[in-house]
Motif scaffolding. Structure first.
Motif, PDB file in Angstrom:
ATOM      1  N   LEU A   6       0.863  -1.191   0.000  1.00  0.00           N
ATOM      2  CA  LEU A   6       0.000   0.000   0.000  1.00  0.00           C
ATOM      3  C   LEU A   6       0.889   1.228   0.000  1.00  0.00           C
ATOM      4  CD1 LEU A   6      -2.736   1.557   0.433  1.00  0.00           C
ATOM      5  CD2 LEU A   6      -2.279   1.353   2.893  1.00  0.00           C
ATOM      6  N   HIS A  11      -0.942  10.273   5.438  1.00  0.00           N
ATOM      7  CA  HIS A  11      -1.248   9.257   6.456  1.00  0.00           C
ATOM      8  C   HIS A  11      -1.157   9.793   7.874  1.00  0.00           C
ATOM      9  CE1 HIS A  11       3.071   9.498   6.746  1.00  0.00           C
ATOM     10  NE2 HIS A  11       3.049   8.754   7.837  1.00  0.00           N
ATOM     11  N   LEU A  20      -4.243   4.001   7.496  1.00  0.00           N
ATOM     12  CA  LEU A  20      -2.957   3.434   7.950  1.00  0.00           C
ATOM     13  C   LEU A  20      -3.191   2.467   9.112  1.00  0.00           C
ATOM     14  CD1 LEU A  20       0.220   3.582   7.839  1.00  0.00           C
ATOM     15  CD2 LEU A  20       0.015   5.217   9.718  1.00  0.00           C
ATOM     16  N   TYR A  23      -4.471  -0.909   7.976  1.00  0.00           N
ATOM     17  CA  TYR A  23      -3.529  -1.803   7.288  1.00  0.00           C
ATOM     18  C   TYR A  23      -2.312  -2.177   8.134  1.00  0.00           C
ATOM     19  CZ  TYR A  23      -6.251  -1.811   3.064  1.00  0.00           C
ATOM     20  OH  TYR A  23      -7.265  -2.015   2.165  1.00  0.00           O
ATOM     21  N   PHE A  29       0.668  -6.824   4.391  1.00  0.00           N
ATOM     22  CA  PHE A  29       0.902  -5.545   3.706  1.00  0.00           C
ATOM     23  C   PHE A  29       2.208  -4.880   4.107  1.00  0.00           C
ATOM     24  CE2 PHE A  29      -3.399  -5.613   2.217  1.00  0.00           C
ATOM     25  CZ  PHE A  29      -3.400  -4.780   1.111  1.00  0.00           C
ATOM     26  N   GLN A  30       2.968  -4.454   3.122  1.00  0.00           N
ATOM     27  CA  GLN A  30       4.030  -3.472   3.313  1.00  0.00           C
ATOM     28  C   GLN A  30       3.391  -2.121   3.036  1.00  0.00           C
ATOM     29  OE1 GLN A  30       7.395  -3.473   4.086  1.00  0.00           O
ATOM     30  NE2 GLN A  30       7.027  -5.569   4.757  1.00  0.00           N
ATOM     31  N   ILE A  31       3.760  -1.097   3.799  1.00  0.00           N
ATOM     32  CA  ILE A  31       3.137   0.219   3.607  1.00  0.00           C
ATOM     33  C   ILE A  31       4.220   1.274   3.398  1.00  0.00           C
ATOM     34  CG2 ILE A  31       1.606   1.957   4.627  1.00  0.00           C
ATOM     35  CD1 ILE A  31       0.593  -0.337   6.514  1.00  0.00           C
ATOM     36  N   ALA A  33       4.224   5.259   3.373  1.00  0.00           N
ATOM     37  CA  ALA A  33       3.299   6.315   3.764  1.00  0.00           C
ATOM     38  C   ALA A  33       4.008   7.668   3.658  1.00  0.00           C
ATOM     39  CB  ALA A  33       2.814   6.067   5.189  1.00  0.00           C
ATOM     40  N   LEU A  46       6.080  -0.774   7.987  1.00  0.00           N
ATOM     41  CA  LEU A  46       5.794   0.627   7.619  1.00  0.00           C
ATOM     42  C   LEU A  46       7.068   1.387   7.298  1.00  0.00           C
ATOM     43  CD1 LEU A  46       3.903   3.124   7.436  1.00  0.00           C
ATOM     44  CD2 LEU A  46       4.288   3.449   9.903  1.00  0.00           C
TER      45      LEU A  46
END
Ligand SMILES: NC(=O)c1ccc[n+]([C@@H]2O[C@H](COP(=O)([O-])OP(=O)(O)OC[C@H]3O[C@@H](n4cnc5c(N)ncnc54)[C@H](OP(=O)(O)O)[C@@H]3O)[C@@H](O)[C@H]2O)c1
Length: 244
Positions: A6, A11, A20, A23, A29-31, A33, A46
């Motif tokens: 994502l 965020h 945020l 997820y 999930f890798q995020i 932001a 994150l």
């Protein structure tokens, strides 16, 4: 376990923060932001990038880091950062503020969407681009000229992107989140009636508890991302669907 990515802008608070939080609890999930503010969150999935998205030269230089060579099964680009802008009638707008707003609300999402398509178009991943829109994209609101016009333009850009990329594993959305209880609504209520004739209506939304919580909207957006087969149209409004 499938691997998803994502990429979300804005965020650090409001709707983006709620998305945020949703997820962060999902280990698949890798995020990535992006906001100006970095949050005090230490999570292995994150990566926060502190960036002013209205500075387009900086954004352009960062694009290779955002759209890396790593492959994922599902990739979501969520252009959420936005600014209501100076709430003033045309004639009283500052050139700098106009430039910042167009860069943040329109050109930034265009740069990111363009780089996303270039990077992932030929991959087999499921791909979703969601540009956060507003009811103001299709309704002229006095005092919100920059906001209405940038949201309308981004919506049309999203429609063109969808038309150019018709494929089962590519989804484009221009999504209106409803009237959400965030800092942006506070900014709106803090304006003047002479600049924004609808102010009393927006104050009443808050007083009468009619604002929707960011978390409720985040859950609906996540539901849409999980059920793209149910959402065929590019233009979406969270007020028009329920989680079933
Ligand atoms: N709230 C509503 O009722 C409503 C209604 C319709 C549509 N929307 C849309 O929903 C989206 C989220 O709005 P919100 O209500 O959550 O707004 P918000 O509470 O004001 O949050 C805006 C987010 O955008 C980031 N941002 C602002 N300027 C930035 C910049 N120059 N560079 C990088 N990031 C920036 C902010 O982070 P930093 O300050 O840390 O940079 C923040 O995380 C926006 O696109 C908005 O237009 C909101």
């Amino acid at each position: 376990m499938s691997k998803s990515l994502l990429i979300i802008t804005g965020h650090s608070q409001g709707l983006g923060r709620a998305i945020l939080d949703h997820y962060l609890g999902d280990q698949s999930f890798q995020i990535i932001a992006i906001s100006r503010t970095k949050l005090e969150i230490d999570s292995p999935n994150l990566q926060q990038i502190s960036m002013d998205l209205s500075e387009l030269d900086v954004l352009e230089r960062q694009l290779p880091d955002i759209f890396s060579e790593v492959e994922f099964d599902k990739i979501i680009l969520l252009n959420n950062a936005g600014w209501i802008g100076q709430i003033k009638p045309i004639g009283n707008l500052g050139p700098k503020e106009m430039r910042v707003q167009v860069n943040l609300n329109l050109l930034g999402p265009m740069y990111l969407t363009n780089a996303f398509i270039k990077r992932y178009k030929e991959t087999d991943s499921e791909k979703i681009v969601c540009n956060i829109s507003s009811g103001a994209a299709s309704r002229a609101v006095e005092g919100w000229s920059g906001y209405c016009s940038t949201k309308a333009a981004l919506s049309m850009f999203t429609l063109v992107a969808a038309k150019e990329n018709k494929s089962e594993n590519f989804h484009f959305y221009s999504l209106a989140p409803g009237i959400v209880d965030t800092g942006m609504q506070g900014e709106i209520r803090g304006s003047n009636e002479s600049d924004f004739p609808e102010i009393e209506k927006f104050k009443a939304f808050k007083e009468e508890g009619k604002l929707v919580s960011p978390m409720e909207v985040a859950e609906k957006i996540a539901y849409l991302f999980d059920h793209t087969e149910l959402f065929k149209e590019v233009i979406q409004d969270v007020r028009k669907f329920e989680i079933s």
